[in-house]
Design an enzyme around this catalytic site. Structure first.
Site, PDB file in Angstrom:
ATOM      1  N   ASP A  32       0.789  -1.243   0.000  1.00 21.56           N
ATOM      2  CA  ASP A  32       0.000   0.000   0.000  1.00 21.56           C
ATOM      3  C   ASP A  32       0.818   1.289   0.000  1.00 21.56           C
ATOM      4  OD1 ASP A  32      -1.956  -1.896   0.186  1.00 21.56           O
ATOM      5  OD2 ASP A  32      -2.787  -1.213   2.086  1.00 21.56           O
ATOM      6  N   LYS A 138      -6.582  -5.073  -3.258  1.00 26.14           N
ATOM      7  CA  LYS A 138      -7.290  -5.639  -2.115  1.00 26.14           C
ATOM      8  C   LYS A 138      -8.337  -4.664  -1.574  1.00 26.14           C
ATOM      9  CE  LYS A 138      -3.644  -4.248   1.190  1.00 26.14           C
ATOM     10  NZ  LYS A 138      -4.415  -3.450   2.157  1.00 26.14           N
ATOM     11  N   CYS A 171      -2.292  -2.470   7.888  1.00 21.22           N
ATOM     12  CA  CYS A 171      -2.239  -3.347   6.716  1.00 21.22           C
ATOM     13  C   CYS A 171      -1.028  -4.276   6.700  1.00 21.22           C
ATOM     14  CB  CYS A 171      -2.278  -2.503   5.442  1.00 21.22           C
ATOM     15  SG  CYS A 171      -3.858  -1.645   5.222  1.00 21.22           S
TER      16      CYS A 171
END
Length: 230
Positions: A32, A138, A171
């Site tokens: 991310d 995701k 995450c």
């Protein structure tokens, strides 16, 4: 000749547990590194957090990427986001984001927040994917949930994972826990991760080291590079 990695100086044990592993069985997962999480005008910035904290791991990650690309290691990037119609966005997640002034799906300086195809959803240039690298999209915190990540890893014969990205406590940590439960030997890098709160970053790394390495180990990019043999 096959490149090997390990043993890496790490906490709480020399990583990996099996001493050394071929680079071909190891994957670097970059989680991310998106404008929404570490760029001006993105999701995290809109919530009022200091993006210098989430950007802290970028230089070391860029350096490590250069190194492992030269070794032919599998590199995987992830992006969190939702379909433009928000059909995959849980209502409670949307509600929480609205309470802090950055509702997912709403218009922001970098386009619609955390929506596929918007400028804020893209990975920042410093660590952007190159041709041939895998990108996993995701909808949630963990990179295994509702994705084909496990299939990609097993198809490539991966048994060991090195983790970078943001945020350490959300995450990255969720993905490390998911990977550990699936039997992958995991290493998280303290200088290649970051969080919106420094104490959360420190705590997340400390949690990994408990119970003899409950989720794996903690190390740095320099230690990984130093432990690579060709």
């Amino acid at each position: 000749m096959t490149a090997m990695i390990g043993p890496v100086q790490a906490n709480p044990y020399m990583w990996p547990y099996d001493g050394a592993v071929p680079v071909s069985k190891t994957a670097l997962i970059c989680i991310d590194w998106q404008v929404d999480f570490c760029g001006k005008g993105g999701y995290v910035d809109s919530m009022g957090y200091d993006i210098e904290l989430t950007r802290a791991g970028l230089p070391a990650t860029a350096k490590l990427l250069d190194h492992v690309r030269g070794l032919g290691m599998l590199v995987i990037h992830t992006r969190e986001g939702h379909d433009p119609d928000l059909s995959d966005l849980p209502p409670n997640k949307r509600w929480r984001s609205a309470q802090i002034g950055a509702e997912i799906g709403s218009d922001g300086p970098c386009g619609r927040i955390l929506v596929h195809g918007e400028p804020g959803w893209e990975i920042v240039p410093e660590v952007a994917p190159v041709a041939g690298e895998v990108v996993i999209d995701k909808p949630g915190k963990g990179a295994f949930y509702a994705t084909n990540l496990d299939l990609v890893l097993r198809t490539h014969g991966i048994t060991h994972i090195i983790l970078t990205g943001i945020t350490t406590d959300v995450c990255v940590h969720t993905t490390m826990r998911e990977a550990n439960d699936r039997g992958y030997e995991c290493l998280i890098l303290s200088d290649c991760t970051g969080a919106t709160d420094p104490s959360n970053h420190t705590a997340a790394l400390h949690m990994v080291t408990m119970q003899g390495g409950v989720f794996g180990c903690v190390s740095t990019s320099d230690d990984v590079i130093a432990a690579t043999e060709v």
